[in-house]
Scaffold this motif. Sequence first.
Motif, mmCIF file in Angstrom:
data_model
loop_
_atom_site.group_PDB
_atom_site.id
_atom_site.type_symbol
_atom_site.label_atom_id
_atom_site.label_comp_id
_atom_site.label_asym_id
_atom_site.label_seq_id
_atom_site.Cartn_x
_atom_site.Cartn_y
_atom_site.Cartn_z
ATOM 1 N N HIS A 86 0.827 -1.025 0.254
ATOM 2 C CA HIS A 86 -0.445 0.171 0.089
ATOM 3 C C HIS A 86 0.788 1.130 0.591
ATOM 4 N N PHE A 87 1.510 1.323 1.012
ATOM 5 C CA PHE A 87 2.533 2.085 0.768
ATOM 6 C C PHE A 87 3.964 2.740 -0.547
ATOM 7 N N SER A 88 3.818 1.919 -0.677
ATOM 8 C CA SER A 88 5.418 1.575 -2.193
ATOM 9 C C SER A 88 4.169 2.353 -2.999
ATOM 10 N N VAL A 89 3.062 2.241 -3.110
ATOM 11 C CA VAL A 89 2.087 2.791 -4.303
ATOM 12 C C VAL A 89 1.616 3.968 -3.735
ATOM 13 N N PHE A 90 1.446 4.836 -2.618
ATOM 14 C CA PHE A 90 1.425 6.045 -1.699
ATOM 15 C C PHE A 90 2.973 6.866 -2.165
ATOM 16 N N ILE A 282 -14.325 -13.609 -1.840
ATOM 17 C CA ILE A 282 -13.103 -13.199 -1.694
ATOM 18 C C ILE A 282 -13.125 -11.679 -1.879
ATOM 19 N N VAL A 283 -13.344 -10.888 -1.009
ATOM 20 C CA VAL A 283 -12.986 -9.199 -1.074
ATOM 21 C C VAL A 283 -11.927 -8.490 -0.999
ATOM 22 N N GLY A 284 -11.083 -8.084 -1.418
ATOM 23 C CA GLY A 284 -10.128 -6.509 -0.252
ATOM 24 C C GLY A 284 -10.273 -6.030 -1.100
ATOM 25 N N HIS A 285 -9.175 -4.775 -0.040
ATOM 26 C CA HIS A 285 -9.784 -3.233 -0.194
ATOM 27 C C HIS A 285 -7.921 -2.740 -0.942
ATOM 28 N N ASP A 286 -8.143 -1.570 -1.453
ATOM 29 C CA ASP A 286 -7.165 -0.613 -1.718
ATOM 30 C C ASP A 286 -6.858 -1.319 -3.423
ATOM 31 N N VAL A 305 -5.452 5.342 -4.379
ATOM 32 C CA VAL A 305 -3.960 5.248 -3.950
ATOM 33 C C VAL A 305 -2.611 5.821 -4.657
ATOM 34 N N ARG A 306 -2.604 5.923 -5.381
ATOM 35 C CA ARG A 306 -1.163 6.354 -6.656
ATOM 36 C C ARG A 306 -2.135 8.051 -6.743
#
Lengths: 351, 351
Positions: A86-90, A282-286, A305-306
């Motif tokens: 997540h934070f790599s993308v951010f 199954i569902v994710g987030h981001d 996120v980007r």
Amino acid sequence: MRPTTRGTRTTIADVAALAGVSTAAVSKVINQRPGVSAEMRRRVLAAADKLGWVPSSAAAALRGAATRTLGLVLRRAPDLLSVDPHFSVFIAGAEDVLGPRGYGLQLHLVGERTGAEEATYRGLAARRAVDGVILTESRLGDPRFELVRQLGLPAVLVGTPWNDDPLPRVEAGPQDRGMRDMTRRLIQLGHRRIAYVGGPEDLVHTVFRREVVTSELSAAGLAPVRLVSTPFAGVEAIRVTEELLALPDRPTAIVFGNDVMAVAGLGAVQRHGVSVPDEVSIVGHDDLPLGELLHPRLSTVRLEVRQLGRAAAIELLRTLGVQDLDEVHVDPPSFIERESTGPPPDDTGAR
Amino acid sequence: MRPTTRGTRTTIADVAALAGVSTAAVSKVINQRPGVSAEMRRRVLAAADKLGWVPSSAAAALRGAATRTLGLVLRRAPDLLSVDPHFSVFIAGAEDVLGPRGYGLQLHLVGERTGAEEATYRGLAARRAVDGVILTESRLGDPRFELVRQLGLPAVLVGTPWNDDPLPRVEAGPQDRGMRDMTRRLIQLGHRRIAYVGGPEDLVHTVFRREVVTSELSAAGLAPVRLVSTPFAGVEAIRVTEELLALPDRPTAIVFGNDVMAVAGLGAVQRHGVSVPDEVSIVGHDDLPLGELLHPRLSTVRLEVRQLGRAAAIELLRTLGVQDLDEVHVDPPSFIERESTGPPPDDTGAR
């Protein structure tokens, strides 16, 4: 011949020498102070350019000018950062804006040790190491808003602040759209037993997203099978998934607080010989790039996120008086329906 | 009453006032210059402590002292960073060392645009924004070693330098062990048709790892089915995997240059209805935390990326004269045999 020699840096004296002026004159030009002729200004800038000299950010900071560095202090443990892109993308998003402008991002991972976060912000301010800071993931009772004001640190928050703090912020609005659409779609597919495995309890967005799911289920006369709050870690997601699979009223759909938890949950379900999505959705987030590489491809709530990384950098630079910035654009979250979700099994009603 | 007010920073004048001395005296104490009595020194430090004042890093840098910031310039496009958690893990390792010492990491993602990397290093040196830099992923014809020497930037390289450059470095030795053990194990399991899908051709480690695989196969009288060089991207891995699956002499094992490519390859194989590991074995590289969450769990060559991040930070701090550092410890790469590898199918000889 260039006065620079290997291993030494060009100094203001080199520039003054080449321009044939005093160092005080160079300083006046660089600091845009009065008392410099147009011709002298031209000579100094030409000399600086020829020598590849830029005023040191140290000197600039002493004058109160820019360090051309923004700070990002993450309270996540290094362990979690290493699992969750997540934070790599951010950061990649922020770099889209900062890189071309020659700005850097100073990163601190402080973990959750008491006092470490506050000490880091105080250190950044005291050493004037950054021009401003980007704050992420507002927490309940978040002390950072007051802290950065006290320290005089320009700041921009990503997301919704705790307690409606008036700090400048960027967010993907309407923020509830992705979770709402996702929950409605699961209900429409026929799911009646839905579990929600969210992130840490003290994050504003954990509480917000959970409330969206709960209120949508409630509007359809349903209640979640389970609402679980866990650290954003794969191992926790596996443990919770195994507990959910063992329930007499096993959920037919499990919604996770981020994609890494969803990948872990997907693996755990498959390892139990349970088919995704035929038996469990199954569902994710981001919507991190990884989800699309899996089989089945991960259905997820896309958070831009980007774009948020870009927007945060732009807003902070704007706060700092930087000109010619792009308009901020962040699309609202949306449900990306891929292969890990489908109708519940036929025998659902019989369980 | 504290002289600090909301929105302003404590200055040297505040410290001088509280200590009852001149600002010049405070400066002498902080810069450890002579002409200060023990009593004055005690008073100044007590006042600085009481006010939470630390000398600005800008002032320190002007004196040639430390900015307490290390630089990491990555030539990867932000896109690739966002897919591949490799650098998140590396940064987490560096932060293990830097965080507790109050050091920050200044990150620049410069992509592959010509000149962007060099300009970034020149900017860091000119602005004295960092005390030193960590270099990763040596390339064929790598210009960075000469550049950092020219700029007077202390530097440490992670891995093997191009052309035996004498720059200080950290590496996981013996470097070939993981790839060697992995290749031998695949041969021992009965694989005769092995494909290698490595990273970009211009990286020293791409060439090195490929040579280890090729030489081990050769020692067993075998040759790789295919040797492919691709960007470190999931979409490329999928394309290559599909080509490999379509070959008349389809490989029974595919070895990828990193875990993200392996995850993408695994998904592509499964999507074609081909079973992993019963029909095709899959191997990654790095052992990122994600591989263990998948089903089947990813077999991979573990590179101690976190340890390398720690070691690079320690070595660079040592170069900078920082005391009381831990010993550097990096385990050699090793083959981690999980569930995505197994014996080839029985009909292998018949193909």
